[in-house]
Design a protein around this motif. Sequence first.
Motif: not given
Length: 140
Positions: A65-72, A74-83
Amino acid sequence: MTHVKRFQGIPMSKSMRGLCKEEDYVFLGMTEKKTKETAEGAGALEDDWRDRKEERVRRRQERDQQEKERLREIEERKKEKEQQWRTHVAELTSSQEKTLPDRLARLKRFREFQRKVLVEESGMEGGAADHIISRLLTRM
């Protein structure tokens, strides 16, 4: 009753045989108690083992669960930086689109000024002078 068969094959006196039977019965009584205790202990060990297994499964699920949360995240940060990058590029493009016409107008005025100065300095006027001045300006 297997103890009786075992003792019958051993040569010994009647008193010794009686003594052995008493010790044997005491030993058998102790073993029955130990067997019961061992059975109870085995049940406790099995419960303990089951508890530890459940704990390991629970911890594994928590880690997953923690790994899934961490990956989520990271994905959110990546999308935010891309935006943010897209916004930055859009702002740069818009500012360049605004400054390009101004630069073009300034450059045209400067070229006209250069042309006028060259015509005045050369003292020539007419079609031939325009052709020579255009070539000079192109070389510059």
